[in-house]
Design a protein around this motif. Structure first.
Motif, PDB file in Angstrom:
ATOM      1  N   GLU A 160       0.809  -1.193   0.009  1.00  0.00           N
ATOM      2  CA  GLU A 160       0.097   0.004  -0.082  1.00  0.00           C
ATOM      3  C   GLU A 160       0.964   1.071  -0.037  1.00  0.00           C
ATOM      4  OE1 GLU A 160      -3.410   2.000   2.994  1.00  0.00           O
ATOM      5  OE2 GLU A 160      -3.072  -0.132   2.780  1.00  0.00           O
ATOM      6  N   ILE A 161       1.930   1.149   0.797  1.00  0.00           N
ATOM      7  CA  ILE A 161       3.015   2.429   0.710  1.00  0.00           C
ATOM      8  C   ILE A 161       3.538   2.698  -0.466  1.00  0.00           C
ATOM      9  CG2 ILE A 161       5.221   3.098   1.737  1.00  0.00           C
ATOM     10  CD1 ILE A 161       4.116   1.822   4.489  1.00  0.00           C
ATOM     11  N   LEU A 162       3.917   1.622  -1.142  1.00  0.00           N
ATOM     12  CA  LEU A 162       4.592   1.779  -2.520  1.00  0.00           C
ATOM     13  C   LEU A 162       3.541   1.925  -3.468  1.00  0.00           C
ATOM     14  CD1 LEU A 162       6.585  -1.495  -2.353  1.00  0.00           C
ATOM     15  CD2 LEU A 162       7.502   0.673  -2.541  1.00  0.00           C
ATOM     16  N   HIS A 163       2.561   1.837  -3.456  1.00  0.00           N
ATOM     17  CA  HIS A 163       1.446   2.124  -4.406  1.00  0.00           C
ATOM     18  C   HIS A 163       1.204   3.825  -4.023  1.00  0.00           C
ATOM     19  CE1 HIS A 163      -0.752  -1.764  -5.252  1.00  0.00           C
ATOM     20  NE2 HIS A 163       0.367  -1.689  -6.158  1.00  0.00           N
ATOM     21  N   GLU A 164       1.201   4.131  -2.976  1.00  0.00           N
ATOM     22  CA  GLU A 164       0.920   5.459  -2.554  1.00  0.00           C
ATOM     23  C   GLU A 164       2.190   6.540  -3.258  1.00  0.00           C
ATOM     24  OE1 GLU A 164       0.346   5.649   1.350  1.00  0.00           O
ATOM     25  OE2 GLU A 164      -1.761   5.108   1.487  1.00  0.00           O
ATOM     26  N   LEU A 165       3.384   5.747  -3.259  1.00  0.00           N
ATOM     27  CA  LEU A 165       4.558   6.451  -3.861  1.00  0.00           C
ATOM     28  C   LEU A 165       4.839   6.312  -5.271  1.00  0.00           C
ATOM     29  CD1 LEU A 165       7.131   5.024  -1.120  1.00  0.00           C
ATOM     30  CD2 LEU A 165       6.363   7.343  -1.364  1.00  0.00           C
ATOM     31  N   GLY A 166       3.583   5.610  -5.848  1.00  0.00           N
ATOM     32  CA  GLY A 166       3.630   5.562  -7.314  1.00  0.00           C
ATOM     33  C   GLY A 166       4.633   4.316  -7.969  1.00  0.00           C
ATOM     34  N   VAL A 167       4.936   3.429  -6.956  1.00  0.00           N
ATOM     35  CA  VAL A 167       5.605   2.284  -7.510  1.00  0.00           C
ATOM     36  C   VAL A 167       4.520   0.961  -7.381  1.00  0.00           C
ATOM     37  CG1 VAL A 167       7.668   0.479  -6.850  1.00  0.00           C
ATOM     38  CG2 VAL A 167       7.768   2.935  -6.244  1.00  0.00           C
ATOM     39  N   LYS A 168       4.281   0.630  -8.496  1.00  0.00           N
ATOM     40  CA  LYS A 168       3.220  -0.374  -8.942  1.00  0.00           C
ATOM     41  C   LYS A 168       3.795  -1.818  -9.467  1.00  0.00           C
ATOM     42  CE  LYS A 168      -0.422   3.025  -8.933  1.00  0.00           C
ATOM     43  NZ  LYS A 168      -1.514   3.545  -9.757  1.00  0.00           N
ATOM     44  N   THR A 169       4.928  -1.507 -10.196  1.00  0.00           N
ATOM     45  CA  THR A 169       5.666  -2.799 -10.754  1.00  0.00           C
ATOM     46  C   THR A 169       6.779  -3.290 -10.143  1.00  0.00           C
ATOM     47  OG1 THR A 169       6.978  -1.667 -12.548  1.00  0.00           O
ATOM     48  CG2 THR A 169       4.630  -2.094 -12.910  1.00  0.00           C
ATOM     49  N   ILE A 170       7.245  -4.496 -10.315  1.00  0.00           N
ATOM     50  CA  ILE A 170       8.482  -5.178  -9.890  1.00  0.00           C
ATOM     51  C   ILE A 170       9.456  -4.410 -10.419  1.00  0.00           C
ATOM     52  CG2 ILE A 170       9.851  -7.069  -9.793  1.00  0.00           C
ATOM     53  CD1 ILE A 170       7.341  -8.697  -9.604  1.00  0.00           C
ATOM     54  N   GLY A 171       9.769  -3.840 -11.615  1.00  0.00           N
ATOM     55  CA  GLY A 171      10.782  -3.366 -12.329  1.00  0.00           C
ATOM     56  C   GLY A 171      10.990  -1.862 -11.578  1.00  0.00           C
ATOM     57  N   GLU A 172       9.762  -1.195 -11.419  1.00  0.00           N
ATOM     58  CA  GLU A 172      10.092   0.036 -10.807  1.00  0.00           C
ATOM     59  C   GLU A 172      10.492  -0.078  -9.125  1.00  0.00           C
ATOM     60  OE1 GLU A 172       6.112   2.209 -12.988  1.00  0.00           O
ATOM     61  OE2 GLU A 172       5.778   1.178 -10.908  1.00  0.00           O
ATOM     62  N   PHE A 173      10.170  -1.142  -8.631  1.00  0.00           N
ATOM     63  CA  PHE A 173      10.731  -1.366  -7.231  1.00  0.00           C
ATOM     64  C   PHE A 173      12.003  -1.846  -7.328  1.00  0.00           C
ATOM     65  CE2 PHE A 173      11.661  -4.528  -3.752  1.00  0.00           C
ATOM     66  CZ  PHE A 173      11.005  -3.669  -2.420  1.00  0.00           C
ATOM     67  N   ALA A 174      12.496  -2.581  -8.452  1.00  0.00           N
ATOM     68  CA  ALA A 174      13.908  -2.853  -8.521  1.00  0.00           C
ATOM     69  C   ALA A 174      14.800  -1.714  -8.838  1.00  0.00           C
ATOM     70  CB  ALA A 174      13.982  -3.767  -9.775  1.00  0.00           C
ATOM     71  N   GLY A 175      13.907  -0.638  -9.629  1.00  0.00           N
ATOM     72  CA  GLY A 175      14.870   0.777  -9.692  1.00  0.00           C
ATOM     73  C   GLY A 175      15.156   1.574  -8.622  1.00  0.00           C
ATOM     74  N   LEU A 176      14.520   1.265  -7.235  1.00  0.00           N
ATOM     75  CA  LEU A 176      14.737   2.185  -6.087  1.00  0.00           C
ATOM     76  C   LEU A 176      16.368   1.697  -5.578  1.00  0.00           C
ATOM     77  CD1 LEU A 176      11.234   1.443  -4.396  1.00  0.00           C
ATOM     78  CD2 LEU A 176      12.010   3.617  -5.547  1.00  0.00           C
ATOM     79  N   SER A 177      16.987   2.348  -4.837  1.00  0.00           N
ATOM     80  CA  SER A 177      18.184   2.089  -4.436  1.00  0.00           C
ATOM     81  C   SER A 177      18.027   1.017  -3.069  1.00  0.00           C
ATOM     82  CB  SER A 177      18.851   3.373  -3.707  1.00  0.00           C
ATOM     83  OG  SER A 177      18.117   3.744  -2.474  1.00  0.00           O
TER      84      SER A 177
END
Length: 199
Positions: A160-177
Motif C-alpha cells: 500500500e505504501i509503495l502504491h502511494e509512492l507510485g511504485v506499482k511494478t516489480i521493475g519500478e521497485f527494482a529501480g529503487l536504491s
C-alpha cells in the motif's frame, strides 16, 4: 483464506488468496479487514490446517513419483527441479506430466511455470489463460519487471505504501536504491529487492 488463531475477524490475516483476489491487490499478510476494504465482494474461508496438510502430502507423493526433487514451499506451491528437461521429453512434456498429475488428483486449475529462479517460475504460474509458461533462459528479470509488486513477498501495508509512492511494478521497485528500500522496509524489503533484480 484467512487464519483464525482464535482472533476476532478484524485481526485475521490473509495467508493464501486466489489469482482474482491478488489482481485486486489482496496479498498474503494483509489483515482481512484491509482486504475487504479494497475488495468489497471478497469471499473468505477459515484456514483448515489438517485439510491443507493432507492435500500437500497427497500432491507431493504423486509428484515425487515422476520428478526427482520436489519441495513444498507454501500451501499449493511446489518447486520441481527442472534441470535436464531433455530427460523429461522437453519443457512441454515436463509441464504436461505435472498438470496430468494435478488433474488426476482433482486440482484442475493447476499451473506450471518454468524459469531460472523459483520466484520467476512462481510468477509465471499467475499468467492468465495459460496452464504453463516457460521464461526464456536468463530472462527472469525482464519477465518479472512489468508484473505487479503484489507478487513480491511484501506485507499488505508495504504494498500500500509503495502504491502511494507510485511504485506499482516489480521493475519500478527494482529501480529503487537498496539503501532506501532497506531503511523503509527492513529485511522484507531487502529480500523483495533481490527478487525484483532477478537474483
Amino acid at each position: 483464506i484467512a487464519s483464525t488463531d482464535g482472533k476476532k475477524t478484524l485481526n485475521q490475516k490473509i495467508i493464501a488468496c486466489s489469482h482474482q483476489a491478488s489482481t485486486n491487490h489482496v496479498v498474503n499478510g494483509m489483515r482481512l479487514s484491509e482486504a475487504r476494504a479494497i475488495c468489497s465482494d471478497l469471499i473468505y474461508r477459515a484456514y483448515d490446517t489438517k485439510l491443507f496438510e493432507e492435500a500437500q502430502t497427497e500432491i507431493a507423493r504423486a509428484l515425487i513419483n515422476i520428478f526427482p526433487r520436489v519441495s513444498a514451499v507454501e500451501p499449493g506451491v511446489f518447486l520441481l527441479d527442472a534441470s535436464g528437461l531433455s530427460h523429461f521429453g522437453g519443457e512441454s512434456r515436463f509441464a504436461s506430466n505435472a498438470l496430468k498429475i494435478l488433474s488426476k488428483l482433482g486440482f484442475v486449475d493447476g499451473r506450471v511455470g518454468i524459469a531460472d529462479s523459483a520466484f520467476a517460475a512462481t510468477v509465471a504460474t499467475k499468467l492468465k489463460g495459460r496452464r504453463w509458461h516457460m521464461v526464456p533462459a536468463k530472462g527472469d528479470k525482464r519477465f518479472i519487471s512489468p508484473m505487479p509488486i503484489s507478487y513480491l513477498p511484501l506485507s499488505g501495508e508495504s504494498v500500500e505504501i509503495l502504491h502511494e509512492l507510485g511504485v506499482k511494478t516489480i521493475g519500478e521497485f527494482a529501480g529503487l536504491s537498496l539503501s532506501s528500500v532497506s531503511d523503509r522496509f527492513k529485511d522484507e524489503g531487502r529480500q523483495a529487492h533481490e527478487l525484483a533484480l532477478g537474483l
